[in-house]
Design an enzyme around this catalytic site. Structure first.
Site, PDB file in Angstrom:
ATOM      1  N   GLY A 175      -8.112   5.346  14.183  1.00 23.55           N
ATOM      2  CA  GLY A 175      -7.959   6.347  13.140  1.00 23.55           C
ATOM      3  C   GLY A 175      -9.107   7.327  13.061  1.00 23.55           C
ATOM      4  O   GLY A 175      -8.943   8.460  12.602  1.00 23.55           O
ATOM      5  N   GLU A 222      -6.455  -1.302  19.028  1.00 18.61           N
ATOM      6  CA  GLU A 222      -5.689  -2.014  17.995  1.00 18.61           C
ATOM      7  C   GLU A 222      -4.861  -3.177  18.534  1.00 18.61           C
ATOM      8  O   GLU A 222      -4.769  -4.241  17.907  1.00 18.61           O
ATOM      9  CB  GLU A 222      -4.779  -1.021  17.248  1.00 18.61           C
ATOM     10  N   ASP A 256      -2.072   3.163  16.516  1.00 16.71           N
ATOM     11  CA  ASP A 256      -1.603   3.802  15.291  1.00 16.71           C
ATOM     12  C   ASP A 256      -2.184   5.198  15.079  1.00 16.71           C
ATOM     13  O   ASP A 256      -2.745   5.799  15.982  1.00 16.71           O
ATOM     14  CB  ASP A 256      -1.918   2.894  14.094  1.00 16.71           C
TER      15      ASP A 256
END
Length: 387
Positions: free
Chosen positions: A117, A140, A148
Site C-alpha cells: 500500500g 502480501e 492489494d
C-alpha cells in the site's frame, strides 16, 4: 526540504507553498506504515487540493529510510476478532482509486522502502522519482494476504509474466529495475533529492512539460545490473505463465537444475514457505486483473481483503503477521498447510461478489461524482459490530 512545521506528533504533514502542495509521511520509526489516521489525512489533503484552483502541483514524500512499508500489520492483528479494520480497508481502496485518477500533476519522491500500500501511493502518479536507496516489493502473499491496493491492476500490465513473479515471490526490486519495467519514471541520486524538491517548489507550476524538464536535470540514465531479474524474463515468462501455483513451482524447479540458474533456489525456498492460500488467491487475482478495469480490480481486492481478514477460508493472514511481526519466529503454521488442500471451491468463496450495498463504492465517471462513495456515506458504519 524538511517540513517547516514538522511535528513528531503529526503522522502526515501537509504544507502549502505558493501553488505547490506537499504531503510528508512522518512516522519514520514505524517505516511510515499506513494506519487509519494516515489514510484519512492523505485522502483529506488530496481531496482539498484537487478542488483548490490555487493548487497546481502535489509532491508526496516521506521522512526516514522508508517511503512507506505498507499497511500497519499490527493494527490488523489487533483487530482480528472483529471488523475494526473495515473502515481503514474501505478508505484505503477508495483512496487508491483517487490516486490513480488524480486530476492535478503529482510527483512522488521515493527514497527508501516502498511496499504494498505504500508503493500504491507513488507508482500511479504522473512522476515517480526513485533513488539508489529505493526498494519495491509486494510481499502480501508471503504472509497469507493477497497483492492489494490496486496492484492486481498494475502488475498484470508489466512485461510478460513479471507481475505474477513479483506477486507470488514478494521479490524486491531496486530503483533501476523499477525504471526498466515502468514502475517509476525517473532515477535521481538521493543526495540530489532535496535540491530537486526545492527546484520543483520554486517552479511553482503544475505544467507537466516544465516539471519533467526540471526532474530530468537531476535524473540519470540507468540500466538494471547484469544479474537483475529483469534480464531473466524468458525464464519468468516460461514458469510464471503456467496455469496454477503447483505448475509454476514444478516448472521453476525444472529450471533451477539448469546451468546458470542458481538464483532460482532461494526464490523457490521462499515460494514454498509462503501461505498456500495466499498464493492461490493472489495468482487468481493477478490473472483476473489482466482483463479487469481499475474499478473492477479495486472492488475485487476489497472483497478479498475483507474475506481474508474475516478468515472466511483461512486465518493465514494473522498467522503470517504473528510469525513475521509479533513473535518474529519466522515459522508460520499455515492452515491448510499444502497447496493441494486449497481447493478451487475454497478460493471461489473469497472472490464471490458482495451484495450491492456492501461493495466498495467507486465513484462513477464525471466531476459531479468526484470524491463520492466515502466510507461514512456507505452502509458500513451502521453495521459496525454486527458482521
Amino acid at each position: 526540504m524538511a517540513p517547516e512545521n514538522s511535528n513528531t506528533e503529526e503522522v502526515v504533514v501537509g504544507e502549502e507553498v505558493g501553488r505547490v502542495r506537499l504531503i510528508t509521511l512522518n512516522r519514520p520509526r514505524q517505516l511510515n506504515v499506513i494506519s487509519s489516521q494516515v489514510v484519512s489525512l492523505v485522502a483529506g489533503f488530496l481531496e482539498k487540493w484537487e478542488k483548490d484552483d490555487d493548487a497546481h502541483l502535489i509532491i508526496i514524500k516521506a521522512v526516514g529510510r522508508a517511503f512507506s512499508a505498507g499497511g500497519d500489520l499490527k493494527m490488523f492483528y489487533a483487530g482480528k476478532t472483529d471488523d475494526s479494520c473495515l473502515e481503514v480497508v474501505y478508505r484505503m481502496y477508495w483512496l487508491c482509486y483517487h490516486i490513480h485518477t488524480y486530476k492535478k500533476t503529482a510527483v512522488a519522491l521515493v527514497n527508501g522502502i516502498a511496499m504494498g500500500g505504500g508503493a500504491a501511493m507513488a507508482v500511479p502518479l504522473k512522476f515517480t522519482v526513485v533513488t539508489e536507496k529505493t526498494i519495491f516489493a509486494v510481499p502480501e502473499a508471503t504472509i497469507g494476504l493477497h497483492t492489494d491496493c490496486s496492484f492486481s491492476y498494475i502488475l498484470p500490465r508489466l512485461p510478460g509474466h513479471l507481475g505474477e513473479y513479483l506477486a507470488l515471490t514478494g521479490a524486491r526490486l531496486n530503483g533501476k529495475e523499477m525504471i526498466a519495467i515502468g514502475l517509476a519514471t525517473h532515477f535521481v541520486p538521493s543526495e540530489k533529492l532535496d535540491e530537486l524538491e526545492k527546484r520543483l517548489v520554486s517552479l511553482n507550476s503544475g505544467d507537466e512539460v516544465a516539471i519533467k524538464a526540471v526532474i530530468e536535470e537531476f535524473s540519470l540514465e540507468v540500466q538494471p545490473d547484469e544479474e537483475s531479474i529483469v534480464h531473466k524474463l524468458s525464464i519468468i515468462n516460461k514458469c510464471f505463465g503456467e496455469e496454477s501455483v503447483e505448475e509454476i513451482i514444478k516448472s521453476f524447479e525444472a529450471e533451477a537444475s539448469r546451468e546458470g540458474n542458481a538464483w532460482i533456489a532461494s526464490v523457490l525456498k521462499g515460494l514454498k514457505r509462503s501461505s498456500p492460500t495466499g498464493l492461490k488467491i493472489t495468482l487468481r487475482s493477478i490473472r483476473e486483473g489482466r482483463k479487469q478495469t481499475l474499478s473492477e480490480c479495486l472492488k475485487k481486492e476489497f472483497r478479498l481483503t475483507m474475506n481474508q481478514l474475516r478468515s472466511v477460508i483461512s486465518g493465514d493472514v494473522y498467522e503470517g503477521i504473528r510469525a513475521l511481526n509479533i513473535d518474529k519466529d519466522n515459522s508460520p503454521k499455515w492452515n491448510p498447510a499444502s497447496l493441494n488442500e486449497v481447493s478451487s471451491e475454497k478460493v471461489d468463496r473469497v472472490f464471490q461478489p458482495f451484495e450491492a450495498e456492501l461493495e466498495l463504492n467507486i465513484p462513477p465517471e464525471g466531476d459531479a461524482y468526484r470524491w463520492s462513495g466515502k466510507y461514512e456515506n456507505s452502509v458500513y458504519p451502521t453495521l459496525k459490530g454486527k458482521q
